[in-house]
Design an enzyme around this catalytic site. Structure first.
Site, PDB file in Angstrom:
ATOM      1  N   GLU A 119       0.812  -1.312   0.139  1.00  9.99           N
ATOM      2  CA  GLU A 119       0.141  -0.075   0.139  1.00  9.99           C
ATOM      3  C   GLU A 119       1.114   1.491  -0.010  1.00  9.99           C
ATOM      4  O   GLU A 119       1.774   1.315   0.632  1.00  9.99           O
ATOM      5  CB  GLU A 119      -0.718   0.237   1.233  1.00  9.99           C
ATOM      6  CG  GLU A 119      -1.803   1.145   1.338  1.00  9.99           C
ATOM      7  CD  GLU A 119      -2.510   1.015   2.619  1.00  9.99           C
ATOM      8  OE1 GLU A 119      -2.264   0.550   3.757  1.00  9.99           O
ATOM      9  OE2 GLU A 119      -3.674   1.968   2.617  1.00  9.99           O
ATOM     10  N   LYS A 195      -9.365   2.612  -2.441  1.00  7.72           N
ATOM     11  CA  LYS A 195      -9.573   1.823  -1.009  1.00  7.72           C
ATOM     12  C   LYS A 195     -10.990   2.295  -0.780  1.00  7.72           C
ATOM     13  O   LYS A 195     -11.444   3.360  -0.590  1.00  7.72           O
ATOM     14  CB  LYS A 195      -8.531   2.459  -0.267  1.00  7.72           C
ATOM     15  CG  LYS A 195      -8.720   1.842   1.303  1.00  7.72           C
ATOM     16  CD  LYS A 195      -7.407   2.212   1.989  1.00  7.72           C
ATOM     17  CE  LYS A 195      -7.277   2.025   3.356  1.00  7.72           C
ATOM     18  NZ  LYS A 195      -6.089   2.221   3.976  1.00  7.72           N
ATOM     19  N   CYS A 232      -5.754  -2.656   2.116  1.00  8.94           N
ATOM     20  CA  CYS A 232      -5.265  -2.681   3.464  1.00  8.94           C
ATOM     21  C   CYS A 232      -6.792  -2.817   4.257  1.00  8.94           C
ATOM     22  O   CYS A 232      -6.858  -4.028   4.469  1.00  8.94           O
ATOM     23  CB  CYS A 232      -4.653  -1.586   4.019  1.00  8.94           C
ATOM     24  SG  CYS A 232      -3.879  -1.717   5.626  1.00  8.94           S
TER      25      CYS A 232
HETATM   26  N1  LIG Z   1      -3.428   1.299   6.015  1.00  9.74           N
HETATM   27  C1  LIG Z   1      -4.261   0.984   6.960  1.00  9.74           C
HETATM   28  O1  LIG Z   1      -5.363   0.849   6.513  1.00  9.74           O
HETATM   29  N2  LIG Z   1      -4.169   0.353   8.090  1.00  9.74           N
HETATM   30  C2  LIG Z   1      -5.155   0.108   9.128  1.00  9.74           C
HETATM   31  C3  LIG Z   1      -4.738  -0.845   9.964  1.00  9.74           C
HETATM   32  C4  LIG Z   1      -5.123  -2.201   9.614  1.00  9.74           C
HETATM   33  O2  LIG Z   1      -6.117  -2.553   8.849  1.00  9.74           O
HETATM   34  O3  LIG Z   1      -4.320  -3.267  10.148  1.00  9.74           O
END
Ligand SMILES: NC(=O)NCCC(=O)O
Length: 370
Positions: A119, A195, A232
């Site tokens: 990401e 996203k 993510c």
């Molecule tokens: N980049 C992101 O969405 N991180 C959030 C934390 C996770 O989903 O573990």
């Protein structure tokens, strides 16, 4: 030993368990054994010279009578940032291009057809700081930006589909998005996937930087199969994976940035469960390293691939840059669907009807009381 020095669960088991127990433990933890891929010595040498871990595994499917095998290779790349976070922005981006470019070259030696990066791979994970400047300067056009141009060159040179998750700037309306650009092996931009869900947890202050995606659950038909990108935090939403699968995804990539204290116990389960529930392959990719400009924690890498039969590859290291090369026969998706029939037995019309009611403000839960 601190959490960020612990190399990997697999290495720990291998060094402490006797052979016979190790086989049983691996079977229970990881499912049907994924065979190691024989990778070319030039690739192994280059990985060692360039100081990154290179691992290769193979998922097999039964040979069918009417369909030819559909074997393809995916490459997952995890890496730390290259330059300090106070170096000039362009130098930071260029250094990341150089680093990932040298890993992609090795992916090409290993016959990778589709490669996916982590990401927002061109930047440090700066959202935790809450500062807008200089971090928003890392945002680029998905269609015209330098990073997309760079990936187009890689795609053409190596005949490889490239999935490039970046911070996207849409100039027209000044909107920022967290976007995966999908570049065909022809070098053309096939499209982009933004996203869907933005975290609202701890220091993942991402909603102040970019908007919730509006590209739906797009699937990209590539020469090597139908792929989708669930970025993510979307991995915590079973329905998000499900919608990509409903649109026909055979492989769903999950480029991520997440830290140990927060999500590590969930990491090995979520993408794997999605592969099982949706009769598809899933590829979970996490960055490595510790962000030093903010006390944020350790990005634990551990990228892996899960198959629809519930098996999974070992993870890459928790601490090192790495390339995971995985060969899969996409026929396995239908074979497992025919065996377990989760998609076929899902009562989607019924769920849709109940969900339509459940999201209304005047919804009354269906609870029987004495
Ligand atoms: N980049 C992101 O969405 N991180 C959030 C934390 C996770 O989903 O573990």
């Amino acid at each position: 030993m601190s959490s960020c020095e612990f190399e990997s669960l697999e290495k720990c088991l291998e060094s402490h368990l006797p052979e016979a127990e190790l086989t049983e433990v691996k079977h229970i933890l990881f499912g049907k054994e994924t065979k190691k891929l024989d990778l070319p010595s030039c690739a192994l040498e280059a990985a060692s010279e360039r100081d990154f871990e290179l691992k290769g595994y193979r998922f097999e499917a039964v040979q069918e009578q009417l369909r030819q095998p559909r074997r393809i290779r995916v490459g997952l790349i995890q890496h730390r940032i290259v330059l300090p976070t106070d170096a000039p922005i362009l130098d930071q981006i260029n250094a990341m291009h150089t680093r990932v470019g040298e890993i992609v070259e090795v992916a090409a030696m290993c016959g990778v057809n589709v490669v996916c990066f982590q990401e927002t791979w061109t930047m440090p994970f700066a959202f935790c700081t809450r500062e807008k400047e200089p971090w928003t300067e890392f945002a680029e056009s998905a269609e015209e930006g330098n990073t997309t141009r760079f990936c187009q060159e890689l795609a053409k040179k190596y005949n490889m589909v490239v999935v490039s998750p970046i911070l996207e700037r849409e100039e027209l309306h000044g909107t920022l998005w967290n976007t995966a650009v999908v570049i065909s092996n022809s070098g053309n931009v096939l499209g982009k996937s933004r996203k869907t869900h933005i975290p609202r947890i701890g220091d993942f202050n991402e909603s102040t930087y970019y908007m919730e995606g509006n590209t739906g659950h797009t699937v990209f038909q590539t020469q090597f199969g139908k792929i989708a990108v669930n970025i993510c935090y979307g991995r915590h939403h079973p329905l998000n994976w499900f919608m990509y699968s409903m649109n026909g995804a055979e492989i769903i990539f999950n480029p991520s940035a997440t830290v140990g204290a927060l999500s590590e116990p969930m990491w090995p389960i979520e993408a794997r469960n999605a592969a099982i529930a949706n009769h598809c392959f899933t590829c979970a990719i996490n960055r490595v390293g510790t962000v030093t400009h903010h006390d944020f924690g350790h990005f634990y890498g551990s990228s892996y691939v899960a198959a629809p039969d519930g098996s999974r590859t070992p993870g890459l290291s928790r601490t090192r840059d790495g390339l995971l090369v995985v060969e899969m026969d996409l026929n396995l998706n239908r074979q497992i669907s025919d065996k377990w029939s989760f998609k076929m037995t899902g009562r989607y019309a019924e769920y849709a009807e109940e969900l339509t009611k459940a999201v209304r403000h005047d919804f009354k839960p269906n609870i029987m009381k004495e």
